[in-house]
Each structure stands twice: as structure tokens, then as C-alpha cells.
Write a protein that holds these residues in place. Structure first.
Motif, PDB file in Angstrom:
ATOM      1  N   LYS A 184     -60.460 -35.858   1.645  1.00 34.59           N
ATOM      2  CA  LYS A 184     -60.392 -34.430   1.299  1.00 34.59           C
ATOM      3  C   LYS A 184     -61.317 -33.676   1.556  1.00 34.59           C
ATOM      4  CE  LYS A 184     -59.331 -35.117  -3.072  1.00 34.59           C
ATOM      5  NZ  LYS A 184     -59.423 -36.581  -3.309  1.00 34.59           N
ATOM      6  N   SER A 185     -62.644 -33.807   0.897  1.00 32.21           N
ATOM      7  CA  SER A 185     -63.646 -33.145   1.026  1.00 32.21           C
ATOM      8  C   SER A 185     -64.096 -32.950   2.614  1.00 32.21           C
ATOM      9  CB  SER A 185     -64.797 -33.543   0.172  1.00 32.21           C
ATOM     10  OG  SER A 185     -64.309 -33.417  -1.115  1.00 32.21           O
ATOM     11  N   THR A 186     -63.973 -34.209   3.176  1.00 33.29           N
ATOM     12  CA  THR A 186     -64.303 -34.277   4.338  1.00 33.29           C
ATOM     13  C   THR A 186     -63.760 -33.072   5.234  1.00 33.29           C
ATOM     14  OG1 THR A 186     -65.113 -36.509   4.061  1.00 33.29           O
ATOM     15  CG2 THR A 186     -64.892 -35.902   6.399  1.00 33.29           C
ATOM     16  N   PHE A 209     -61.371 -24.229  -0.869  1.00 36.22           N
ATOM     17  CA  PHE A 209     -61.529 -24.514  -2.350  1.00 36.22           C
ATOM     18  C   PHE A 209     -61.903 -26.066  -2.313  1.00 36.22           C
ATOM     19  CE2 PHE A 209     -59.112 -20.633  -2.493  1.00 36.22           C
ATOM     20  CZ  PHE A 209     -59.881 -19.793  -3.229  1.00 36.22           C
ATOM     21  N   ASP A 210     -62.894 -26.578  -2.982  1.00 33.14           N
ATOM     22  CA  ASP A 210     -63.177 -27.939  -3.132  1.00 33.14           C
ATOM     23  C   ASP A 210     -63.087 -28.252  -4.779  1.00 33.14           C
ATOM     24  OD1 ASP A 210     -63.574 -30.613  -2.933  1.00 33.14           O
ATOM     25  OD2 ASP A 210     -65.493 -30.472  -1.602  1.00 33.14           O
ATOM     26  N   GLU A 211     -61.989 -28.530  -5.129  1.00 32.22           N
ATOM     27  CA  GLU A 211     -61.933 -28.886  -6.777  1.00 32.22           C
ATOM     28  C   GLU A 211     -62.836 -27.793  -7.665  1.00 32.22           C
ATOM     29  OE1 GLU A 211     -62.325 -32.890  -7.861  1.00 32.22           O
ATOM     30  OE2 GLU A 211     -61.787 -33.678  -5.869  1.00 32.22           O
ATOM     31  N   PRO A 212     -62.346 -26.546  -7.353  1.00 38.76           N
ATOM     32  CA  PRO A 212     -63.080 -25.564  -7.937  1.00 38.76           C
ATOM     33  C   PRO A 212     -62.983 -25.552  -9.639  1.00 38.76           C
ATOM     34  CG  PRO A 212     -61.080 -24.677  -7.101  1.00 38.76           C
ATOM     35  CD  PRO A 212     -61.086 -26.094  -6.496  1.00 38.76           C
TER      36      PRO A 212
END
Ligand SMILES: Nc1ncnc2c1ncn2[C@@H]1O[C@H](COP(=O)(O)OP(=O)(O)OP(=O)(O)O)[C@@H](O)[C@H]1O
Ligand SMILES: [Mg+2]
Lengths: 282, 359
Positions: free
Chosen positions: B43-45, B158-161
């Protein structure tokens, strides 16, 4: 372990006080000795309290040259020491922070090779490489110049290493946030990295200033011209002034004067140092 | 505001780790997309490739019809909010928010205007001169959002904000985020591994597994018609009941642990003797003898939740655990046998080896 017994409190304080007395005694002696006349220090017992010659001794030291120190005025020597310490300090900080920046944040060929080259020189103190360095300085015609006095001491693996370690602790996300905020390499360095390094710079400044100020062997080799003598050299020359008896009251006075700038730097920078610590994030 | 087109996107990290492969999705203008999946699924990638923080190994990425594969993050017209906030610790809240705008060369009065508005939106006005260290976690997260808002980007990433915040604050900020999306009308791409967050926020969810997309659809698509067993397991709480077994000769039953208790009203789309998994959500089971699938449950124990009752037991004649959610207060003793069934569209059948949906 926080104990709260009166005996322990007494003991720890006693030990601390003994330690402080031990550490301060030589400084005290230098202060006292610099206020006596020439005779008082060559007979026993050595006086432990101030004499009445303070004014005469210090005005003589500051105003005119001392024949015992080759006639070089103390002010001149202090000035040379200050130049040397400051140039070394600023030079080291600028060069090492820039090289650490390059090593940590840029991918270039042989990056790790360069890092290890710098790292290896950590293991060689000035004294070990003093002959080849001297040779280079001679060949470049830098004997008896400020450049010769300072430049060879500027390259610093220790400071580079310190900044590298610090940069590695800065989270990647901060760098990425800056990239998204359109900060190029120079802006990132100026706006983010430098302010974050403030405490490190202050700490290094203290250490490096004292290092530069106390240099002895190198200036001794590089300078033969009296107008370039540093104060540490001056003291040494007074002690070894040939046939005549050492003029201890002047020597001690010079030592006291030579102590002032490093003490000032520590006191002033410490404020900044602590302020930086308090302001930086938890 | 912009569309975002991702075409056969792939990422192989130096060292050979294939983190993402063959991702295709077209995101509409103003859509709220949630990327969800277990840890390490990429996901982050994907998010970082969209942001430009990670290079793209293969495929194309277009933001608003413009191919951005080779653009710097600052040139892509995106803003990103990081999990650990990534605020500049030495700058005030105002400094943090205006830094990007200053670098863009925006005039001072416009910067001030935008910051005032963002601060009002996020209720940060009284904190503008504080340093990040003097703020609570929730306030810091709002500053991070403020830093994104003032840039007025086409796409928000947004990355797991919310994952560093406590549960209550998370729920509150989730609602604020949803409201923010509605007001700004911008495209949001949001990464989380929390399926509740995904369900409540998303217009569409992209659910990922080991670097691949498992399914793309609205939360209800994923809930009602999971395309694979992985999706079925991932979405929904309490989790879906899954019973593995062999299709009987008449294709109207499931052989589990030697028991033939599970019966289907119609022939199922699988060959006799095939190994399949049957999935039914606990809330879709009811005491109904005429359902598409019927079986008996031997009750172990009962959880009374007030509004409804969760009955835990085993499929009759087997050791397969199963849960049923019945509405209201229901009394059932241990050892009691319940007759259960579910509607045809609430029965999910998956191939056991591929995990793909069969019906
Ligand atoms: N810089 C890297 N170098 C090599 N492999 C990496 C790198 N970053 C991530 N990976 C690998 O790529 C895969 C996907 O990582 P990614 O960070 O995208 O996962 P994620 O879905 O965001 O997980 P999480 O929910 O834990 O944040 C993982 O297997 C990870 O180990
Ligand atoms: Mg992640």
C-alpha cells in the motif's frame, strides 16, 4: 536509585567537594602566583594567598613585550591564538557538515568509499601524520603563514562522523515532506538541516575551539616568525628561556590570560547549547 | 482537482523485492479512494510512487491527463500526510504550513490568507505560533493536514494518518476527514490497514494482497460480493464464517469432516468432489429452514450484546466453529441445536485452491 539518607548526602557532597578542590587547586595557584613578585615563588613555603603585585604584573604583561618571551606582546599572541582557534573551528564545522550532508543525502559513485576514507583518518591523530603534513606545508610555501597554521588542522573525520550520525537520526519522512514542499537540496540544507543541527554545532564549537586554542606541537613546527606565535607556545618559551630563572609570576599571569577565551566560549555557548536542547522536540 | 490513471504499475525494489505488480485503476475527479490490505502488501509503496518519493519500475501514472512518472514530488501537484506527521520540529505551526508556499514563491498576502483559512477549517488558530512539540498528537495530525490543504493540490495522499492516535480521537478525526473531503472536493487517496476505516471513508476501496489488487469496488460491493476468499476474510466485522469441504456427488451438499449436514437448495456451480470454501456472514444467518444453504448448529455459548446476540457453536457433526448474529435478546443453552439458513445472495462460494469466487 535516589536514596535519601543524610549520611549518604553528606558523603557524596564531601567527595564532590574534594574533587572540586583537587581540580581547582592548580587554577587557584596560577591565580595567586600571578599576583606576587618574582622572588616570592622561588622560596618555600609558596604563598597560598594573593600578593600585591597583581596590577604591576598584568599591566606589564598586557602593555609591553616580555624579554623572557622573546619580546612578543601577550596581546599579539592571544590574537594569533584566537585566529587559529576560530579558523580551525569554523573551517572544521563548515567542511564536516557539508561532507556529512553529501555522504548521507546524495547517491554518488564510491560514496561509501569516501566515507570509509574519511573514517580511517579518524584513527590517525595529528601527531602521527605530522611529518608528511609538515612536508606538504613546506612544499606549498606555507611556513610562517596563518594558512599553514590552520588549514592542515581543518579536515576533521570526527566532526564529519558526528554530523553523519546525527543526520541519520533525522526521519526520512522529514526529508520527503521537504521534497513535496519543493525544497531543493540547498533549501533543505539551509532551512531544515542547519537549524536542526544547532545544538550539535554549538557542542562542536566548544570542543573545537578549545582544541584549536590548545594546539601546541603544530604551531611550534610551522612558525619561526615571532609575529605568529600563539599564547600556548609563548608560555612554553617563557618556561624554557635558557639560562635565566623562569619568571613564574609572568608565566602564571599569561596562563591565566590564556584561560579566559576558552572559558568565555564555554560559558557563552553553553547558554545556546542548553537553549537548543530545550527547544528541540522531545 | 483531477483524475488519476494508473496503468499496469509495478515496483521492484533494488535487491529484487517485488512490492507491487500490475496495478490498474482509474480514479475519478473528487473520489475518495482507500487502499487497504494486510501489512507488507504494498500500500505505502503505491502511495509513494504516486507521490514521486519512490521511482516507478514499470507502468504509467497520470495525474489529470499528464504523465508524471518522471516528475519530482514538488511538481506533481500532490500533498501527502504522513503517519508520524513529519512536521518540521524547529518551525512553528504557521512556519510548517507556509514553508511549501514560500518555496513556490506565492505572494505574502496570499500565503497569509490561505493559512488563516486552513487554520479556521482545522481549528488551529490559537496554536499557529506554537512548535509541534507543544501540541498533542491529534493537533499535530491536524497541522499535517493543514500543511497539505494550504497547498491546494489536485490529489491528497494519506499514509495511515490516524494510526498513531487513540481510538476515540481516531473516530473523531475520521469524521473530520470525511467532511474535509466533501468541502474540498479534491481527490483523496488514503492508505490504512483498518477495514472499518476503509468502509466508513471510501467511495471505492482497493483491496491489496501481496502486491496485487484483489478487488476494487465500493464498500458495499466488497461486503456483499467479495471477489475472493481473501476479500471475504478481510472485510466485515465480526469476520465471515468460512467452512471448507468437498462438494457432494449431487452437487447439493458439502461434505465436512464426514458430515453431510450442509445442504444447498440448488445445485452449486462446482463439480462433484471439488474442494471449496463456503462463506456466510454471521449477520446473514437466520433460523430459516428454506434458505439457499441450510445446516444445523450445536450451540457452545452465547454473547449478549444488547442490540443483538452472537451465538457461537459448531456445524453439526463437525468441529468447524461458526458464529451467528441474531437481532434482539435471544436465549440459547449450550448443546442446543439450531436450524439455520441464509438467502441465495448471501451465500459465497470460493475455490479452495485459487480462492476465487465461484457463484
Ligand atoms: N526500501 C525498500 N527496499 C526493499 N524492500 C522494501 C522497501 N520498502 C518496502 N519494501 C518491501 O515492499 C513490500 C511492501 O511494502 P509497503 O511498505 O508498501 O507495505 P505496506 O502495505 O505499506 O505495509 P504496512 O501496512 O505495514 O505499512 C514489503 O514486503 C516490504 O518489505
Ligand atoms: Mg505502509
Amino acid at each position: 536509585m535516589v536514596e535519601n539518607r543524610p549520611i549518604l548526602t553528606f558523603l557524596t557532597h564531601a567527595i564532590l567537594i574534594v574533587g572540586v578542590v583537587f581540580l581547582c587547586f592548580p587554577v587557584w595557584m596560577a591565580l595567586v602566583a600571578s599576583t606576587h613578585g618574582p622572588g616570592a615563588l622561588s622560596q618555600s613555603p609558596i604563598p597560598l594567598w594573593f600578593g600585591d603585585q597583581a596590577w604591576e604584573n598584568y599591566s606589564q604583561l598586557l602593555a609591553g613585550g616580555l624579554p623572557e618571551a622573546g619580546g612578543v606582546p601577550i596581546g599579539m599572541m592571544m590574537f594569533n591564538s584566537a585566529i587559529m582557534a576560530l579558523v580551525i573551528t569554523f573551517g572544521k564545522i563548515v567542511i564536516s557538515i557539508l561532507s556529512a550532508y553529501a555522504i548521507v543525502y546524495f547517491r554518488f559513485p564510491f560514496r561509501m568509499g569516501f566515507f570509509w576514507m574519511i573514517f580511517v583518518t579518524l584513527m590517525l591523530p595529528v601527531e602521527v601524520r605530522i611529518l608528511p603534513t609538515f612536508d606538504v606545508v613546506v612544499k606549498m610555501g606555507l611556513l610562517n603563514t596563518y594558512a599553514g597554521l590552520t588549514v592542515p588542522l581543518i579536515a576533521s573525520a570526527t566532526a564529519t562522523f558526528l554530523f553523519r550520525q546525527f543526520f541519520l537520526t533525522i526521519p526520512d519522512e522529514l526529508v520527503e515532506a521537504a521534497r513535496i514542499d519543493r525544497a531543493g537540496p540547498i533549501r533543505f540544507f539551509k532551512d531544515i538541516l542547519l537549524p536542526l543541527s544547532r545544538t550539535n554545532i554549538a557542542a562542536l564549537f566548544i570542543i573545537l575551539f578549545i582544541y584549536g586554542w590548545n594546539q601546541y606541537l603544530w604551531p611550534l613546527l610551522i612558525t619561526t616568525d615571532e609575529s605568529l606565535y600563539t599564547v600556548v607556545m609563548g608560555i612554553q618559551r617563557m618556561v624554557n628561556s635558557g639560562e635565566a630563572l623562569p619568571v613564574w609570576h609572568y608565566i602564571m599571569g599569561t596562563a591565566v590570560l590564556a584561560m579566559i577565551p576558552p572559558v568565555l566560549v564555554v560559558v557563552l555557548m553553553q547558554k545556546l547549547f542548553v537553549k537548543g536542547l530545550v527547544e528541540s522536540e522531545k | 482537482m483531477a483524475t488519476l490513471n494508473i496503468k499496469s504499475l509495478g515496483k521492484i525494489y533494488p535487491g529484487g523485492v517485488t512490492a507491487v505488480s500490475d496495478v490498474n485503476v482509474d480514479i475519478a475527479d473528487g473520489e475518495f479512494i482507500v487502499l487497504v490490505g494486510p501489512s507488507g502488501c504494498g500500500k505505502s509503496t503505491i502511495l509513494r510512487m504516486i507521490a514521486g518519493l519512490e521511482s516507478i519500475t514499470s507502468g504509467d501514472l497520470q495525474i489529470g491527463e499528464r504523465r508524471v512518472n518522471d516528475l519530482e514530488p514538488g511538481e506533481r501537484d500532490i500533498a501527502m500526510v504522513f503517519q508520524n506527521y513529519a512536521l518540521y520540529p524547529h518551525m512553528s505551526v504557521r512556519g510548517n504550513m507556509e514553508y511549501g508556499l514560500k518555496n513556490e514563491g506565492l505572494p505574502k498576502d496570499q500565503i497569509a490568507e490561505r493559512i488563516a483559512e486552513a487554520a479556521r477549517t482545522l481549528r488551529l488558530e490559537e496554536y499557529l505560533d506554537r512548535k509541534p512539540a507543544q501540541l498533542s498528537g491529534g493537533q499535530r495530525q491536524r497541522v499535517a493536514m493543514g500543511r497539505a490543504i494550504v497547498r491546494d493540490p489536485k490529489v491528497f495522499l494519506f499514509d495511515e494518518p490516524l494510526s498513531n492516535l487513540d481510538a476515540k480521537l481516531r473516530t473523531q478525526l475520521r469524521a473530520e476527514l470525511k467532511a474535509l473531503h466533501q468541502r474540498l472536493g479534491a481527490t483523496f487517496i488514503y492508505v490504512t490497514h483498518d477495514q472499518v476505516e476503509a468502509m466508513s471513508l471510501a467511495d471505492r476501496i482497493i483491496i491489496m494482497n501481496a502486491g496485487r489488487v484483489e478487488q476494487i469496488g465500493t464498500p458495499m460491493d466488497l461486503y456483499l460480493r467479495p471477489a475472493s476468499r481473501f476479500v471475504a476474510d478481510f472485510i466485515g466485522s465480526p469476520a465471515m464464517n468460512v467452512v471448507e469441504g468437498t462438494v457432494t456427488e449431487d452437487r447439493r451438499g458439502l461434505l465436512v469432516d464426514g458430515s453431510r449436514d450442509i445442504r444447498f437448495a440448488d445445485e452449486i456451480p462446482a463439480t462433484a468432489g471439488a474442494r471449496i470454501a463456503m462463506g456466510i456472514r454471521p449477520e446473514h444467518l437466520s433460523p430459516d429452514a428454506s434458505g439457499a444453504a441450510q445446516f444445523h448448529l450445536v450451540v457452545d455459548f452465547v454473547e449478549q450484546l444488547g442490540a443483538d446476540t452472537v451465538v457461537h457453536g459448531k456445524v453439526s457433526g463437525t468441529t468447524v466453529p461458526l458464529a451467528v448474529r441474531l437481532s434482539g435478546v435471544q436465549q440459547h443453552g449450550s448443546g442446543e441445536i439450531l436450524e439455520l439458513g441464509c438467502a441465495a445472495d448471501q451465500l459465497h462460494l470460493f475455490d479452495l485452491s485459487t480462492g476465487q469466487r465461484l457463484n
